[in-house]
Scaffold this active site. Structure first.
Site, PDB file in Angstrom:
ATOM      1  N   GLU A 195      54.127 -32.521 -11.371  1.00  0.00           N
ATOM      2  CA  GLU A 195      54.397 -33.865 -10.862  1.00  0.00           C
ATOM      3  C   GLU A 195      54.936 -34.757 -11.961  1.00  0.00           C
ATOM      4  O   GLU A 195      55.824 -35.576 -11.746  1.00  0.00           O
ATOM      5  CB  GLU A 195      53.109 -34.466 -10.266  1.00  0.00           C
ATOM      6  N   HIS A 304      48.003 -42.812 -18.593  1.00  0.00           N
ATOM      7  CA  HIS A 304      48.788 -42.041 -19.576  1.00  0.00           C
ATOM      8  C   HIS A 304      48.365 -42.334 -21.019  1.00  0.00           C
ATOM      9  O   HIS A 304      49.159 -42.229 -21.950  1.00  0.00           O
ATOM     10  CB  HIS A 304      50.311 -42.244 -19.391  1.00  0.00           C
TER      11      HIS A 304
HETATM   12 CO    CO Z   1      50.862 -39.453 -14.420  1.00  0.00          CO
HETATM   13 ZN    ZN Z   2      49.654 -38.901 -11.397  1.00  0.00          ZN
END
Ligand code: CO
Ligand code: ZN
Length: 331
Positions: A195, A304
């Site tokens: 993804e 992140h």
């Molecule tokens: Co991500």
């Molecule tokens: Zn994600």
């Protein structure tokens, strides 16, 4: 569900190399499934037969996380890397990492680098080797590494870890699979790959499933921290029903249905608009002739980075909302 989350965040699963996490999930899902398979891309597809087999519902949560791939080993044994996905190089550096074969190291950047120049090409991994030859015994070009797992409880049943994006989505999918008393439609719980590099796994999975309805589970930015502006989502305010992100405008019928189910079952919810970043929602919506697609998002701070932070009450709300949809369907 906390046990699942802990287990999932501890497993190695850098984008393109999701095998270890996949076998953990497969083991957990097998007893609840009417069918389980892995497709050529590596997506894990868990099938649950519906009462009304005329329609198909696809649920997607991605197994992969951002990380690094080895590009080059310097003469003195330091290992150069490139990013896999949208990694935040500043916040990832000066952390321990673990390679796919278990080798530990520390991720640092070239000394003297100006803060604005800290990009993946300035990073290297020190595994303690004294030469390229020594490093080469453990690491080869193309090996991948991820930040070392951390899992820390904070106040108010909030937790911080790396890779809540999207292990939390995987845990919500599995928790809901365990709890659902029935599924109205033939339901495909898909644990997707890649993804983070452009929603690749969900493309092939939705092409083979061709769902009528689709819901992704992924994290979304919580705007309730210093410096964040114009972001409506807060930790602790419930499941976030996605209106749009940079890759998708969610189908109105899904947004409305999730809202109605949340109201009916008194599940806390909020609306979400993500102005940067995409999700598997888009691949599913655009598969074949298209389908009605939406997304249940888990409010998350510091996405992140090595310390993504969530509120467990939101996670439970997301799971309840998904279960309401799988049990009751679109009407
Ligand atoms: Co991500
Ligand atoms: Zn994600």
């Amino acid at each position: 569900m906390l046990d699942l989350i802990k287990k999932f965040t501890a497993a190695f699963s850098v984008t393109g190399e999701e095998t270890a996490l996949r076998s953990v999930i497969e083991k957990e899902a097998a007893i609840y499934a009417d069918g389980i398979s892995t497709d050529p891309m590596g997506n894990l597809i868990v099938y649950k037969k519906g009462e009304n087999s005329g329609k198909k519902l696809m649920i997607a949560a991605h197994m992969d996380e951002i990380g690094f791939v080895v590009t080059y080993i310097e003469d003195n044994g330091f290992i150069r890397v490139s990013n896999l996905g949208g990694i935040n190089s500043i916040s990832s550096s000066y952390h321990t990492v673990r390679f796919n074969n278990g080798t530990p190291g520390v991720l640092v950047f070239d000394s003297g680098t100006k803060p604005e120049d800290i990009k993946a090409n300035k990073l290297f991994v020190d595994i303690g080797a004294r030469s390229a030859k020594e490093a080469g015994k453990k690491i080869k070009i193309g090996d991948t590494c991820a930040l070392t797992p951390v899992f820390q409880k904070l106040m108010n049943n909030r937790f911080t870890a790396k890779a809540f994006d999207d292990r939390i989505g995987c845990a919500v999918a599995l928790d809901s699979l365990r709890n659902a008393k029935k599924t109205k439609y033939d339901t495909y719980y898909v644990f997707t790959v890649q993804e983070e590099v452009g929603c690749r796994g969900s493309k092939t999975a939705s092409f083979s499933i061709m769902p009528d309805y689709a819901v992704a589970l992924d994290v979304t930015t919580a705007g309730d921290v210093p410096g964040e502006k114009n972001q409506p989502v807060s930790l602790g305010k419930g499941a976030a029903i996605k209106i749009k992100d940079n890759s998708v405008i969610c189908s109105k019928v899904i947004v409305d249905r999730l809202t109605a189910l949340a109201e009916k079952h008194k599940i806390k919810y909020q609306y979400e608009i993500l102005t940067a970043g995409g999700t598997d929602t888009s691949s599913m919506q655009l598969a074949g002739a298209g389908c009605d697609a939406g997304c249940i998002s888990i409010p998350t701070r510091y996405i992140h980075t090595p310390m993504e932070t969530i509120d467990f009450s939101d996670v439970k709300a997301c799971s309840s909302l998904l279960t309401a949809l799988t049990e009751e369907g679109m009407e």
